[in-house]
Design a protein around this motif. Structure first.
Motif, PDB file in Angstrom:
ATOM      1  N   GLY A  53      23.569  15.606 -47.454  1.00  0.00           N
ATOM      2  CA  GLY A  53      22.185  15.769 -47.435  1.00  0.00           C
ATOM      3  C   GLY A  53      21.269  16.963 -48.134  1.00  0.00           C
ATOM      4  N   GLU A  54      22.111  17.599 -48.782  1.00  0.00           N
ATOM      5  CA  GLU A  54      21.443  18.828 -49.512  1.00  0.00           C
ATOM      6  C   GLU A  54      21.512  18.281 -50.784  1.00  0.00           C
ATOM      7  N   PRO A  55      20.311  19.265 -51.728  1.00  0.00           N
ATOM      8  CA  PRO A  55      20.245  19.091 -53.268  1.00  0.00           C
ATOM      9  C   PRO A  55      21.489  19.371 -53.913  1.00  0.00           C
ATOM     10  N   VAL A  56      21.687  18.680 -55.018  1.00  0.00           N
ATOM     11  CA  VAL A  56      22.748  19.079 -55.900  1.00  0.00           C
ATOM     12  C   VAL A  56      22.929  20.589 -56.177  1.00  0.00           C
ATOM     13  N   LEU A  57      24.093  21.292 -56.322  1.00  0.00           N
ATOM     14  CA  LEU A  57      24.149  22.593 -56.460  1.00  0.00           C
ATOM     15  C   LEU A  57      23.895  23.623 -55.363  1.00  0.00           C
ATOM     16  N   ALA A  58      23.402  23.099 -54.099  1.00  0.00           N
ATOM     17  CA  ALA A  58      23.039  23.850 -52.954  1.00  0.00           C
ATOM     18  C   ALA A  58      24.329  24.756 -52.719  1.00  0.00           C
ATOM     19  N   SER A  59      24.135  25.853 -52.132  1.00  0.00           N
ATOM     20  CA  SER A  59      25.217  26.765 -51.987  1.00  0.00           C
ATOM     21  C   SER A  59      25.377  26.939 -50.303  1.00  0.00           C
ATOM     22  N   ALA A  60      26.520  27.112 -49.961  1.00  0.00           N
ATOM     23  CA  ALA A  60      26.926  27.627 -48.837  1.00  0.00           C
ATOM     24  C   ALA A  60      27.585  28.637 -48.533  1.00  0.00           C
ATOM     25  N   ILE A  61      27.345  29.589 -47.427  1.00  0.00           N
ATOM     26  CA  ILE A  61      27.802  30.792 -47.210  1.00  0.00           C
ATOM     27  C   ILE A  61      28.818  31.045 -46.122  1.00  0.00           C
ATOM     28  N   TRP A  62      30.090  31.731 -45.955  1.00  0.00           N
ATOM     29  CA  TRP A  62      30.776  31.878 -45.111  1.00  0.00           C
ATOM     30  C   TRP A  62      31.089  33.146 -45.188  1.00  0.00           C
ATOM     31  N   LYS A  63      31.037  33.598 -43.723  1.00  0.00           N
ATOM     32  CA  LYS A  63      31.617  34.987 -43.326  1.00  0.00           C
ATOM     33  C   LYS A  63      32.744  35.048 -42.684  1.00  0.00           C
ATOM     34  N   LEU A  64      33.706  35.989 -42.939  1.00  0.00           N
ATOM     35  CA  LEU A  64      35.103  36.073 -42.357  1.00  0.00           C
ATOM     36  C   LEU A  64      35.058  37.548 -42.134  1.00  0.00           C
ATOM     37  N   ASP A  65      35.629  37.857 -40.825  1.00  0.00           N
ATOM     38  CA  ASP A  65      35.932  39.167 -40.516  1.00  0.00           C
ATOM     39  C   ASP A  65      37.251  39.720 -40.507  1.00  0.00           C
ATOM     40  N   LEU A  66      37.721  40.263 -41.586  1.00  0.00           N
ATOM     41  CA  LEU A  66      38.960  40.493 -41.853  1.00  0.00           C
ATOM     42  C   LEU A  66      39.140  42.021 -41.393  1.00  0.00           C
ATOM     43  N   PRO A  67      40.565  42.012 -40.465  1.00  0.00           N
ATOM     44  CA  PRO A  67      41.073  43.442 -39.953  1.00  0.00           C
ATOM     45  C   PRO A  67      40.940  44.467 -40.813  1.00  0.00           C
TER      46      PRO A  67
END
Length: 189
Positions: free
Chosen positions: A122-136
């Motif tokens: 349901g987002e527009p074309v080329l919408a961006s998603a962000i994922w944050k990971l905690d690496l040791p």
């Protein structure tokens, strides 16, 4: 047939583990192209991985700094141009094991899919998603979906450059199609 023992049938002695399986530099008799420069070939072999690593840095740093898939792909393409100038089409064929149209298609498909997947949510074309990971060891790592779009563009540009080298460059080599045709006709006639 190779004189090297088959690792499945008989064990390889430890003294042959790090023996190169291919020659590092081709001799001039191996090439169908122009006379070769040993200095240029050695420098190309040394600079090639360095330039590729720099292109991957540009790809990854492109979201926050200067760079991205296009500039990273152009820098990687220049690495392949360097290998082509040093060794001709034989060197390029040894370096690139995948056909360029496959790389172009994979890059284009990845870019288009990355652009259209947000529409499914349901987002527009080329919408961006962000994922944050905690690496040791590294701490917090931020990954965006734009990286996949940049990776697709990166592959697309590399494929186009290598395809241009294979098609346009093949006609300019000594003995290539169309280059020596007049000389052959003069010898026959």
């Amino acid at each position: 047939m190779s004189d090297r023992p088959d690792p499945v049938r008989e064990p390889v002695p430890w003294t042959e583990w790090d023996t190169p399986r291919e020659r590092w530099l081709m001799t001039e008799q191996d090439a169908y192209s122009w006379p070769r420069s040993m200095l240029l070939e050695v420098l190309a072999r040394i600079l090639f991985p360095t330039v590729l690593v720099f292109s991957v840095y540009l790809l990854l740093a492109g979201h926050n700094d200067a760079g991205g898939g296009f500039s990273g792909g152009l820098v990687a393409g220049l690495a392949f141009v360097l290998r082509y100038v040093a060794g001709g089409s034989a060197e390029l064929a040894m370096t690139v094991r995948v056909r360029p149209p496959v790389v172009i298609g994979a890059g284009l498909a990845l870019s288009v899919l990355t652009a259209l997947v947000p529409v499914l949510f349901g987002e527009p074309v080329l919408a961006s998603a962000i994922w944050k990971l905690d690496l040791p060891v590294l701490g917090e790592l931020k990954i965006t979906s734009n990286l996949l779009l940049d990776l697709g563009v990166y592959l697309l540009i590399i494929g186009v450059v290598v395809d241009l080298l294979r098609t346009v460059g093949a006609g300019t080599e000594v003995g290539g199609p169309g280059v020596d045709d007049e000389a052959l006709e003069e010898e026959r006639g």
